[in-house]
Design a protein around this motif. Structure first.
Motif, PDB file in Angstrom:
ATOM      1  N   PRO A 106      -8.761  23.734 -79.165  1.00 41.50           N
ATOM      2  CA  PRO A 106      -7.451  23.352 -79.692  1.00 41.50           C
ATOM      3  C   PRO A 106      -7.442  23.035 -81.183  1.00 41.50           C
ATOM      4  CG  PRO A 106      -8.479  21.454 -78.701  1.00 41.50           C
ATOM      5  CD  PRO A 106      -9.474  22.587 -78.567  1.00 41.50           C
ATOM      6  N   GLY A 107      -8.612  23.052 -81.831  1.00 42.20           N
ATOM      7  CA  GLY A 107      -8.696  22.589 -83.207  1.00 42.20           C
ATOM      8  C   GLY A 107      -7.882  23.400 -84.196  1.00 42.20           C
ATOM      9  N   LYS A 108      -7.925  24.753 -84.041  1.00 45.68           N
ATOM     10  CA  LYS A 108      -7.279  25.611 -85.025  1.00 45.68           C
ATOM     11  C   LYS A 108      -6.231  26.530 -84.412  1.00 45.68           C
ATOM     12  CE  LYS A 108     -11.223  25.735 -88.194  1.00 45.68           C
ATOM     13  NZ  LYS A 108     -12.172  26.610 -88.932  1.00 45.68           N
ATOM     14  N   SER A 109      -5.891  26.312 -83.134  1.00 45.82           N
ATOM     15  CA  SER A 109      -4.946  27.200 -82.472  1.00 45.82           C
ATOM     16  C   SER A 109      -4.271  26.472 -81.321  1.00 45.82           C
ATOM     17  CB  SER A 109      -5.660  28.453 -81.942  1.00 45.82           C
ATOM     18  OG  SER A 109      -4.778  29.251 -81.184  1.00 45.82           O
ATOM     19  N   ALA A 110      -3.046  26.916 -81.018  1.00 44.78           N
ATOM     20  CA  ALA A 110      -2.312  26.363 -79.879  1.00 44.78           C
ATOM     21  C   ALA A 110      -2.394  27.273 -78.658  1.00 44.78           C
ATOM     22  CB  ALA A 110      -0.848  26.141 -80.256  1.00 44.78           C
ATOM     23  N   ALA A 111      -3.189  28.352 -78.756  1.00 42.85           N
ATOM     24  CA  ALA A 111      -3.314  29.308 -77.642  1.00 42.85           C
ATOM     25  C   ALA A 111      -4.660  29.118 -76.947  1.00 42.85           C
ATOM     26  CB  ALA A 111      -3.180  30.739 -78.154  1.00 42.85           C
ATOM     27  N   PRO A 112      -4.681  28.560 -75.729  1.00 43.66           N
ATOM     28  CA  PRO A 112      -5.961  28.303 -75.058  1.00 43.66           C
ATOM     29  C   PRO A 112      -6.653  29.562 -74.558  1.00 43.66           C
ATOM     30  CG  PRO A 112      -4.127  27.669 -73.637  1.00 43.66           C
ATOM     31  CD  PRO A 112      -3.535  28.012 -74.965  1.00 43.66           C
ATOM     32  N   GLU A 113      -5.861  30.586 -74.179  1.00 42.63           N
ATOM     33  CA  GLU A 113      -6.432  31.821 -73.639  1.00 42.63           C
ATOM     34  C   GLU A 113      -5.728  33.036 -74.249  1.00 42.63           C
ATOM     35  OE1 GLU A 113      -8.074  30.646 -69.208  1.00 42.63           O
ATOM     36  OE2 GLU A 113      -6.070  31.516 -69.379  1.00 42.63           O
ATOM     37  N   LEU A 114      -6.488  34.134 -74.327  1.00 50.41           N
ATOM     38  CA  LEU A 114      -5.988  35.383 -74.876  1.00 50.41           C
ATOM     39  C   LEU A 114      -6.165  36.487 -73.838  1.00 50.41           C
ATOM     40  CD1 LEU A 114      -7.851  35.088 -78.311  1.00 50.41           C
ATOM     41  CD2 LEU A 114      -5.581  34.173 -77.733  1.00 50.41           C
ATOM     42  N   PHE A 115      -5.326  37.526 -73.934  1.00 54.53           N
ATOM     43  CA  PHE A 115      -5.528  38.677 -73.054  1.00 54.53           C
ATOM     44  C   PHE A 115      -4.919  39.910 -73.696  1.00 54.53           C
ATOM     45  CE2 PHE A 115      -1.226  37.566 -71.857  1.00 54.53           C
ATOM     46  CZ  PHE A 115      -0.626  38.779 -71.570  1.00 54.53           C
ATOM     47  N   TRP A 116      -5.328  41.078 -73.181  1.00 55.39           N
ATOM     48  CA  TRP A 116      -4.842  42.382 -73.643  1.00 55.39           C
ATOM     49  C   TRP A 116      -4.558  43.217 -72.399  1.00 55.39           C
ATOM     50  CZ3 TRP A 116      -2.696  43.746 -77.808  1.00 55.39           C
ATOM     51  CH2 TRP A 116      -2.646  45.072 -78.244  1.00 55.39           C
ATOM     52  N   PRO A 117      -3.408  43.904 -72.329  1.00 51.84           N
ATOM     53  CA  PRO A 117      -3.032  44.589 -71.081  1.00 51.84           C
ATOM     54  C   PRO A 117      -3.622  45.991 -70.922  1.00 51.84           C
ATOM     55  CG  PRO A 117      -1.214  44.672 -72.636  1.00 51.84           C
ATOM     56  CD  PRO A 117      -2.289  43.868 -73.297  1.00 51.84           C
ATOM     57  N   TYR A 118      -4.785  46.243 -71.532  1.00 52.11           N
ATOM     58  CA  TYR A 118      -5.429  47.554 -71.452  1.00 52.11           C
ATOM     59  C   TYR A 118      -6.941  47.376 -71.320  1.00 52.11           C
ATOM     60  CZ  TYR A 118      -1.023  49.257 -73.478  1.00 52.11           C
ATOM     61  OH  TYR A 118       0.305  49.541 -73.724  1.00 52.11           O
ATOM     62  N   ASP A 119      -7.573  48.290 -70.561  1.00 49.56           N
ATOM     63  CA  ASP A 119      -9.030  48.376 -70.546  1.00 49.56           C
ATOM     64  C   ASP A 119      -9.511  49.020 -71.843  1.00 49.56           C
ATOM     65  OD1 ASP A 119      -8.981  47.498 -67.885  1.00 49.56           O
ATOM     66  OD2 ASP A 119      -9.129  49.528 -67.068  1.00 49.56           O
ATOM     67  N   PHE A 120     -10.685  48.581 -72.331  1.00 50.46           N
ATOM     68  CA  PHE A 120     -11.312  49.309 -73.437  1.00 50.46           C
ATOM     69  C   PHE A 120     -12.811  49.039 -73.478  1.00 50.46           C
ATOM     70  CE2 PHE A 120      -9.950  45.302 -75.569  1.00 50.46           C
ATOM     71  CZ  PHE A 120     -11.148  44.891 -76.126  1.00 50.46           C
ATOM     72  N   ASN A 121     -13.545  49.995 -74.038  1.00 54.11           N
ATOM     73  CA  ASN A 121     -14.950  49.839 -74.394  1.00 54.11           C
ATOM     74  C   ASN A 121     -15.051  49.993 -75.907  1.00 54.11           C
ATOM     75  OD1 ASN A 121     -15.460  49.786 -71.652  1.00 54.11           O
ATOM     76  ND2 ASN A 121     -16.094  51.920 -71.564  1.00 54.11           N
ATOM     77  N   PHE A 122     -15.836  49.134 -76.535  1.00 51.50           N
ATOM     78  CA  PHE A 122     -15.942  49.124 -77.996  1.00 51.50           C
ATOM     79  C   PHE A 122     -17.420  49.166 -78.371  1.00 51.50           C
ATOM     80  CE2 PHE A 122     -16.141  47.393 -82.220  1.00 51.50           C
ATOM     81  CZ  PHE A 122     -14.955  47.765 -82.838  1.00 51.50           C
ATOM     82  N   LYS A 123     -17.834  50.217 -79.078  1.00 53.41           N
ATOM     83  CA  LYS A 123     -19.228  50.352 -79.503  1.00 53.41           C
ATOM     84  C   LYS A 123     -19.345  50.192 -81.014  1.00 53.41           C
ATOM     85  CE  LYS A 123     -20.967  53.365 -75.826  1.00 53.41           C
ATOM     86  NZ  LYS A 123     -21.551  54.712 -75.501  1.00 53.41           N
ATOM     87  N   LYS A 124     -20.437  49.556 -81.408  1.00 55.90           N
ATOM     88  CA  LYS A 124     -20.766  49.385 -82.819  1.00 55.90           C
ATOM     89  C   LYS A 124     -22.213  49.842 -83.004  1.00 55.90           C
ATOM     90  CE  LYS A 124     -20.898  45.738 -86.393  1.00 55.90           C
ATOM     91  NZ  LYS A 124     -20.775  44.264 -86.608  1.00 55.90           N
ATOM     92  N   ALA A 125     -22.412  50.881 -83.827  1.00 52.05           N
ATOM     93  CA  ALA A 125     -23.743  51.462 -84.004  1.00 52.05           C
ATOM     94  C   ALA A 125     -24.169  51.364 -85.462  1.00 52.05           C
ATOM     95  CB  ALA A 125     -23.751  52.921 -83.555  1.00 52.05           C
ATOM     96  N   TYR A 126     -25.384  50.908 -85.686  1.00 53.76           N
ATOM     97  CA  TYR A 126     -25.978  50.855 -87.018  1.00 53.76           C
ATOM     98  C   TYR A 126     -27.015  51.969 -87.138  1.00 53.76           C
ATOM     99  CZ  TYR A 126     -24.302  45.969 -87.252  1.00 53.76           C
ATOM    100  OH  TYR A 126     -23.549  44.828 -87.253  1.00 53.76           O
ATOM    101  N   HIS A 127     -26.995  52.672 -88.272  1.00 54.23           N
ATOM    102  CA  HIS A 127     -27.990  53.713 -88.524  1.00 54.23           C
ATOM    103  C   HIS A 127     -28.465  53.559 -89.967  1.00 54.23           C
ATOM    104  CE1 HIS A 127     -29.183  58.246 -88.131  1.00 54.23           C
ATOM    105  NE2 HIS A 127     -30.210  57.450 -88.324  1.00 54.23           N
ATOM    106  N   LEU A 128     -29.699  53.132 -90.136  1.00 54.48           N
ATOM    107  CA  LEU A 128     -30.274  52.957 -91.465  1.00 54.48           C
ATOM    108  C   LEU A 128     -30.855  54.283 -91.933  1.00 54.48           C
ATOM    109  CD1 LEU A 128     -30.901  50.964 -93.746  1.00 54.48           C
ATOM    110  CD2 LEU A 128     -33.072  50.451 -92.587  1.00 54.48           C
ATOM    111  N   LYS A 129     -30.393  54.733 -93.102  1.00 53.39           N
ATOM    112  CA  LYS A 129     -30.813  56.021 -93.647  1.00 53.39           C
ATOM    113  C   LYS A 129     -31.418  55.821 -95.028  1.00 53.39           C
ATOM    114  CE  LYS A 129     -27.132  58.477 -91.166  1.00 53.39           C
ATOM    115  NZ  LYS A 129     -26.008  59.436 -91.278  1.00 53.39           N
ATOM    116  N   GLU A 130     -32.019  56.901 -95.560  1.00 52.21           N
ATOM    117  CA  GLU A 130     -32.676  56.800 -96.861  1.00 52.21           C
ATOM    118  C   GLU A 130     -31.715  56.362 -97.963  1.00 52.21           C
ATOM    119  OE1 GLU A 130     -35.831  57.030 -97.464  1.00 52.21           O
ATOM    120  OE2 GLU A 130     -36.490  57.716 -95.484  1.00 52.21           O
ATOM    121  N   ASP A 131     -30.440  56.777 -97.866  1.00 52.69           N
ATOM    122  CA  ASP A 131     -29.488  56.468 -98.928  1.00 52.69           C
ATOM    123  C   ASP A 131     -28.605  55.257 -98.627  1.00 52.69           C
ATOM    124  OD1 ASP A 131     -28.140  57.732 -96.909  1.00 52.69           O
ATOM    125  OD2 ASP A 131     -26.991  59.079 -98.205  1.00 52.69           O
TER     126      ASP A 131
END
Length: 259
Positions: A106-131
């Protein structure tokens, strides 16, 4: 901790968060505990921007969803899917309408819970290259799902007068600080340069704009975004949505090239 290495380069990742990028001994990423921000990077999804003036409600084709500032993705935990010496892939999964505890309540928001009405998958990929370092985001979800995406990395500043360069102008850190919490819009740009301890080029694919934010002189967030949220009233945030098309995976890329 996941560590990627190449000669003269080291990337450190803590549960999906980019917490370090060393190049020739120069630390390019803002370090937690230093003044400015409690994180090093995060994502803004499925919305960008604050929602408090709209009672934390965002309009979608499936009705109103409860979202706090910059979306609920950051409340989920990454799972490590793949790791090699130069590559790491993380994923977050969400099932539609699952209530997620809001860490700002409750410190910085009045919303105790959040939701989204859609399924999703979220990927984050790191690739270290020479440049440099490539960061790729993949969004897989239901046909017609609305979304915004922003990447929110914080860069360490080590010199007295760093300059941010776009195709049209140069921007100083005091200029960014003067805008305050709204963040300075840099519209219609896919590339930006930070001149500091090194000349750092940030290039993007899929994103349409940048916004810049800091409240201190020792760091700056250079954020690729699909939509600048402060251009509209919070109740009209839905006007900035992009939409997933059935069966497709949307990909966005950020390239960090140190010179």
């Amino acid at each position: 901790m996941t560590i990627l290495t190449l000669p003269k380069q080291q990337v450190r990742i803590d549960q999906g968060e980019l917490v370090g990028y060393l190049v020739d001994g120069h630390e390019l990423i803002h370090q937690k505990g230093n003044p400015g921000w409690r994180n090093s990077d995060t994502e803004m999804f499925p919305i960008i921007g604050p929602t408090n003036e709209a009672d934390f409600k965002v309009k979608t084709p499936r009705g109103e969803a409860f979202q706090d500032q910059h979306g609920l993705l950051r409340e989920l935990e990454y799972e490590l899917l793949e790791s090699t010496e130069t590559k790491a892939v993380f994923e977050k999964r969400y099932q539609a309408n699952t209530p997620i505890k809001n860490s700002k309540y409750p410190g910085k928001s009045a919303a105790p819970e959040l939701f989204w009405p859609y399924d999703f998958n979220f990927k984050k990929a790191y690739h270290l290259k020479e440049d440099g370092l490539e960061i790729c985001f993949e969004i897989e979800g239901e046909d017609g799902m609305p979304f915004m995406l922003g990447y929110h990395p914080a860069f360490n500043l080590a010199t007295e007068h760093p300059i941010i360069k776009t195709h049209e102008k140069e921007i100083s850190i005091p200029e960014v600080m003067a805008v305050g919490s709204r963040a300075l819009q840099v519209p219609k740009e896919s590339s930006i340069i930070l001149n500091d301890q090194l000349e750092l080029t940030i290039k993007t694919e899929g994103f349409e704009h940048f916004m810049l934010w800091t409240e201190v002189p020792n760091m700056v967030c250079i954020e690729p975004i699909t939509f600048y949220p402060y251009a509209v009233e919070q109740a009209n945030l839905d006007t900035g949505f992009s939409y997933l098309e059935g069966g497709t995976v949307k990909r966005f890329k950020v390239f960090i090239y140190p010179i």
